[in-house]
Design a protein around this motif. Structure first.
Motif, PDB file in Angstrom:
ATOM      1  N   MET A   1       0.848  -1.194   0.000  1.00  0.00           N
ATOM      2  CA  MET A   1       0.000   0.000   0.000  1.00  0.00           C
ATOM      3  C   MET A   1       0.881   1.241   0.000  1.00  0.00           C
ATOM      4  SD  MET A   1      -3.110  -1.057   2.577  1.00  0.00           S
ATOM      5  CE  MET A   1      -2.012  -1.502   3.929  1.00  0.00           C
ATOM      6  N   ALA A   2       0.796   2.009  -1.064  1.00  0.00           N
ATOM      7  CA  ALA A   2       1.678   3.154  -1.253  1.00  0.00           C
ATOM      8  C   ALA A   2       1.036   4.453  -0.792  1.00  0.00           C
ATOM      9  CB  ALA A   2       2.063   3.263  -2.729  1.00  0.00           C
ATOM     10  N   VAL A   3       1.896   5.387  -0.409  1.00  0.00           N
ATOM     11  CA  VAL A   3       1.461   6.748  -0.098  1.00  0.00           C
ATOM     12  C   VAL A   3       1.932   7.641  -1.237  1.00  0.00           C
ATOM     13  CG1 VAL A   3       1.658   8.707   1.470  1.00  0.00           C
ATOM     14  CG2 VAL A   3       1.552   6.389   2.391  1.00  0.00           C
ATOM     15  N   VAL A   4       0.987   8.151  -2.005  1.00  0.00           N
ATOM     16  CA  VAL A   4       1.301   9.013  -3.143  1.00  0.00           C
ATOM     17  C   VAL A   4       0.968  10.444  -2.776  1.00  0.00           C
ATOM     18  CG1 VAL A   4       0.833   9.515  -5.570  1.00  0.00           C
ATOM     19  CG2 VAL A   4       0.838   7.135  -4.765  1.00  0.00           C
ATOM     20  N   PHE A   5       1.969  11.300  -2.836  1.00  0.00           N
ATOM     21  CA  PHE A   5       1.782  12.704  -2.492  1.00  0.00           C
ATOM     22  C   PHE A   5       1.543  13.499  -3.768  1.00  0.00           C
ATOM     23  CE2 PHE A   5       3.508  17.004  -1.509  1.00  0.00           C
ATOM     24  CZ  PHE A   5       2.629  17.333  -0.490  1.00  0.00           C
ATOM     25  N   TYR A   6       0.389  14.174  -3.822  1.00  0.00           N
ATOM     26  CA  TYR A   6       0.098  15.012  -4.992  1.00  0.00           C
ATOM     27  C   TYR A   6       0.255  16.474  -4.612  1.00  0.00           C
ATOM     28  CZ  TYR A   6      -2.225  17.502  -8.728  1.00  0.00           C
ATOM     29  OH  TYR A   6      -2.491  18.385  -9.740  1.00  0.00           O
ATOM     30  N   ALA A   7       1.046  17.187  -5.393  1.00  0.00           N
ATOM     31  CA  ALA A   7       1.268  18.611  -5.169  1.00  0.00           C
ATOM     32  C   ALA A   7       0.903  19.383  -6.425  1.00  0.00           C
ATOM     33  CB  ALA A   7       2.720  18.875  -4.785  1.00  0.00           C
ATOM     34  N   SER A  61      -6.509   0.257  -4.802  1.00  0.00           N
ATOM     35  CA  SER A  61      -7.230   0.056  -3.550  1.00  0.00           C
ATOM     36  C   SER A  61      -6.254  -0.195  -2.413  1.00  0.00           C
ATOM     37  CB  SER A  61      -8.189  -1.133  -3.687  1.00  0.00           C
ATOM     38  OG  SER A  61      -8.877  -1.350  -2.479  1.00  0.00           O
ATOM     39  N   GLY A  62      -6.430   0.529  -1.314  1.00  0.00           N
ATOM     40  CA  GLY A  62      -5.539   0.412  -0.174  1.00  0.00           C
ATOM     41  C   GLY A  62      -4.463   1.482  -0.138  1.00  0.00           C
ATOM     42  N   ASP A  63      -4.241   2.164  -1.263  1.00  0.00           N
ATOM     43  CA  ASP A  63      -3.258   3.247  -1.310  1.00  0.00           C
ATOM     44  C   ASP A  63      -3.801   4.497  -0.619  1.00  0.00           C
ATOM     45  OD1 ASP A  63      -1.555   1.647  -2.721  1.00  0.00           O
ATOM     46  OD2 ASP A  63      -1.915   2.593  -4.665  1.00  0.00           O
ATOM     47  N   THR A  64      -2.885   5.393  -0.295  1.00  0.00           N
ATOM     48  CA  THR A  64      -3.259   6.679   0.302  1.00  0.00           C
ATOM     49  C   THR A  64      -2.848   7.805  -0.620  1.00  0.00           C
ATOM     50  OG1 THR A  64      -3.067   5.904   2.590  1.00  0.00           O
ATOM     51  CG2 THR A  64      -2.855   8.273   2.224  1.00  0.00           C
ATOM     52  N   LEU A  65      -3.780   8.692  -0.913  1.00  0.00           N
ATOM     53  CA  LEU A  65      -3.493   9.916  -1.654  1.00  0.00           C
ATOM     54  C   LEU A  65      -3.319  11.027  -0.631  1.00  0.00           C
ATOM     55  CD1 LEU A  65      -3.254  11.750  -4.120  1.00  0.00           C
ATOM     56  CD2 LEU A  65      -5.768  11.863  -4.179  1.00  0.00           C
ATOM     57  N   LEU A  66      -2.114  11.565  -0.554  1.00  0.00           N
ATOM     58  CA  LEU A  66      -1.799  12.600   0.424  1.00  0.00           C
ATOM     59  C   LEU A  66      -1.681  13.948  -0.269  1.00  0.00           C
ATOM     60  CD1 LEU A  66      -0.891  13.268   3.383  1.00  0.00           C
ATOM     61  CD2 LEU A  66       1.466  12.844   2.604  1.00  0.00           C
ATOM     62  N   GLY A  91     -11.514   2.472  -3.092  1.00  0.00           N
ATOM     63  CA  GLY A  91     -10.809   1.967  -1.922  1.00  0.00           C
ATOM     64  C   GLY A  91      -9.570   2.754  -1.565  1.00  0.00           C
ATOM     65  N   ILE A  92      -9.455   3.979  -2.085  1.00  0.00           N
ATOM     66  CA  ILE A  92      -8.298   4.838  -1.833  1.00  0.00           C
ATOM     67  C   ILE A  92      -8.615   5.787  -0.687  1.00  0.00           C
ATOM     68  CG2 ILE A  92      -6.827   6.655  -2.815  1.00  0.00           C
ATOM     69  CD1 ILE A  92      -7.602   5.246  -5.602  1.00  0.00           C
ATOM     70  N   VAL A  93      -7.659   5.981   0.191  1.00  0.00           N
ATOM     71  CA  VAL A  93      -7.805   6.883   1.329  1.00  0.00           C
ATOM     72  C   VAL A  93      -7.184   8.232   0.973  1.00  0.00           C
ATOM     73  CG1 VAL A  93      -7.230   7.302   3.751  1.00  0.00           C
ATOM     74  CG2 VAL A  93      -7.708   4.973   2.957  1.00  0.00           C
ATOM     75  N   ILE A  94      -7.912   9.308   1.242  1.00  0.00           N
ATOM     76  CA  ILE A  94      -7.398  10.658   1.005  1.00  0.00           C
ATOM     77  C   ILE A  94      -7.072  11.290   2.354  1.00  0.00           C
ATOM     78  CG2 ILE A  94      -7.882  12.968   0.103  1.00  0.00           C
ATOM     79  CD1 ILE A  94      -9.926  10.036  -1.128  1.00  0.00           C
ATOM     80  N   ARG A  95      -5.842  11.783   2.504  1.00  0.00           N
ATOM     81  CA  ARG A  95      -5.421  12.408   3.746  1.00  0.00           C
ATOM     82  C   ARG A  95      -4.830  13.783   3.460  1.00  0.00           C
ATOM     83  NH1 ARG A  95      -2.254   8.737   7.941  1.00  0.00           N
ATOM     84  NH2 ARG A  95      -2.987  10.484   9.199  1.00  0.00           N
ATOM     85  N   THR A  96      -4.997  14.704   4.406  1.00  0.00           N
ATOM     86  CA  THR A  96      -4.413  16.028   4.277  1.00  0.00           C
ATOM     87  C   THR A  96      -3.311  16.205   5.314  1.00  0.00           C
ATOM     88  OG1 THR A  96      -5.903  17.140   5.839  1.00  0.00           O
ATOM     89  CG2 THR A  96      -6.649  16.940   3.550  1.00  0.00           C
ATOM     90  N   VAL A  97      -2.259  16.910   4.923  1.00  0.00           N
ATOM     91  CA  VAL A  97      -1.167  17.192   5.851  1.00  0.00           C
ATOM     92  C   VAL A  97      -1.653  18.153   6.929  1.00  0.00           C
ATOM     93  CG1 VAL A  97       1.129  18.207   6.084  1.00  0.00           C
ATOM     94  CG2 VAL A  97       0.582  16.806   4.076  1.00  0.00           C
ATOM     95  N   ILE A  98      -2.307  19.224   6.502  1.00  0.00           N
ATOM     96  CA  ILE A  98      -2.833  20.203   7.445  1.00  0.00           C
ATOM     97  C   ILE A  98      -4.096  19.651   8.101  1.00  0.00           C
ATOM     98  CG2 ILE A  98      -3.820  22.521   7.677  1.00  0.00           C
ATOM     99  CD1 ILE A  98      -2.085  23.382   5.329  1.00  0.00           C
ATOM    100  N   GLY A 105     -13.796   5.289   2.351  1.00  0.00           N
ATOM    101  CA  GLY A 105     -15.114   4.668   2.203  1.00  0.00           C
ATOM    102  C   GLY A 105     -15.321   3.510   3.143  1.00  0.00           C
ATOM    103  N   ALA A 106     -14.551   3.468   4.233  1.00  0.00           N
ATOM    104  CA  ALA A 106     -14.582   2.315   5.135  1.00  0.00           C
ATOM    105  C   ALA A 106     -15.897   2.181   5.892  1.00  0.00           C
ATOM    106  CB  ALA A 106     -13.423   2.394   6.125  1.00  0.00           C
ATOM    107  N   THR A 107     -16.434   3.284   6.361  1.00  0.00           N
ATOM    108  CA  THR A 107     -17.631   3.196   7.195  1.00  0.00           C
ATOM    109  C   THR A 107     -18.863   2.831   6.379  1.00  0.00           C
ATOM    110  OG1 THR A 107     -19.044   4.361   8.771  1.00  0.00           O
ATOM    111  CG2 THR A 107     -18.125   5.665   6.984  1.00  0.00           C
ATOM    112  N   LYS A 108     -19.702   1.995   6.961  1.00  0.00           N
ATOM    113  CA  LYS A 108     -20.967   1.632   6.334  1.00  0.00           C
ATOM    114  C   LYS A 108     -22.146   2.223   7.104  1.00  0.00           C
ATOM    115  CE  LYS A 108     -18.711  -0.780   3.359  1.00  0.00           C
ATOM    116  NZ  LYS A 108     -18.508  -0.245   1.990  1.00  0.00           N
TER     117      LYS A 108
END
Length: 212
Positions: A1-7, A61-66, A91-98, A105-108
């Motif tokens: 599962m990779a963390v990909v940082f988009y700037a 799926s399982g990766d994180t978009l930071l 299945g991708i998780v989006i996270r913010t630094v700030i 989409g984990a919660t049902k």
């Protein structure tokens, strides 16, 4: 599962390196960086940007978009909402630094989904509203610069903050973040943040005049 940082940087006073350093200082381990230079988040959707569109092929799926902040994905309400929801469906998780926001989409649970979706909508709306406010303040700043001192190019004191920092301050203020937390996230002094808070039009007007 990779963390990909988009700037995304849209002007000369923003740098990819600064955004990466901020993320790493916050404790994030980045596996890959994808970046767009000189691209507007208002007029160009993520899927239409040279590098932004690659995210849809890279992420699994399982990766994180930071991202540093939601506005890096865009400043168009509909596009930001659609983008985040599409990634969550994959299945991708989006996270913010700030502020360390997490969207997935984990919660049902329908109530938790409603709260999550409301926050996504609020963040997207804030990004677009701040972009529109910035454009209006820029117009005011240009008009003021032309009328000041009989049309001479008197620009006043150079601002101690960049457009990127100004944008971050405004967005964190909208989320009721404390001055200390904003100072830590932006590297600005409390006095600079108070000046932006108390007169945003004057702050961005000064930025506009110093663009030359």
């Amino acid at each position: 599962m990779a963390v990909v940082f988009y700037a995304r940087v849209s002007s000369a006073d923003q740098t990819i390196e600064h955004q990466c350093q901020h993320a790493e200082a916050a404790g994030f381990k980045i596996d890959r960086v994808v970046a767009d230079h000189g691209v507007s988040g208002i007029s160009t959707h993520l899927a239409d940007r040279p590098e932004g569109k690659r995210l849809f092929d890279i992420l699994r799926s399982g990766d994180t978009l930071l991202v540093r902040w939601i506005d890096r994905l865009g400043r168009n309400y509909g596009d930001v909402c659609d983008t985040i929801r599409q990634f969550m469906r994959q299945g991708i998780v989006i996270r913010t630094v700030i502020n360390g926001l997490v969207f997935d989409g984990a919660t049902k649970d329908p109530m938790q989904q409603a709260v999550r979706d409301a926050l996504i909508a609020f963040m997207a709306a804030t990004a677009q509203a701040n972009a529109e406010a910035l454009k209006e303040a820029q117009r005011s700043g240009i008009a003021l610069a032309r009328s000041t001192d009989g049309g001479n190019k008197y620009r006043g004191r150079k601002p101690s903050f960049s457009k990127e920092q100004f944008s971050t301050v405004c967005e964190m203020l909208e989320l009721s973040a404390g001055i200390g937390k904003i100072a830590s996230a932006t590297g600005l002094s409390r006095q600079a943040i108070y000046r932006i808070r108390d007169d945003r039009a004057a702050a961005v007007g000064a930025l506009t005049r110093w663009e030359g």
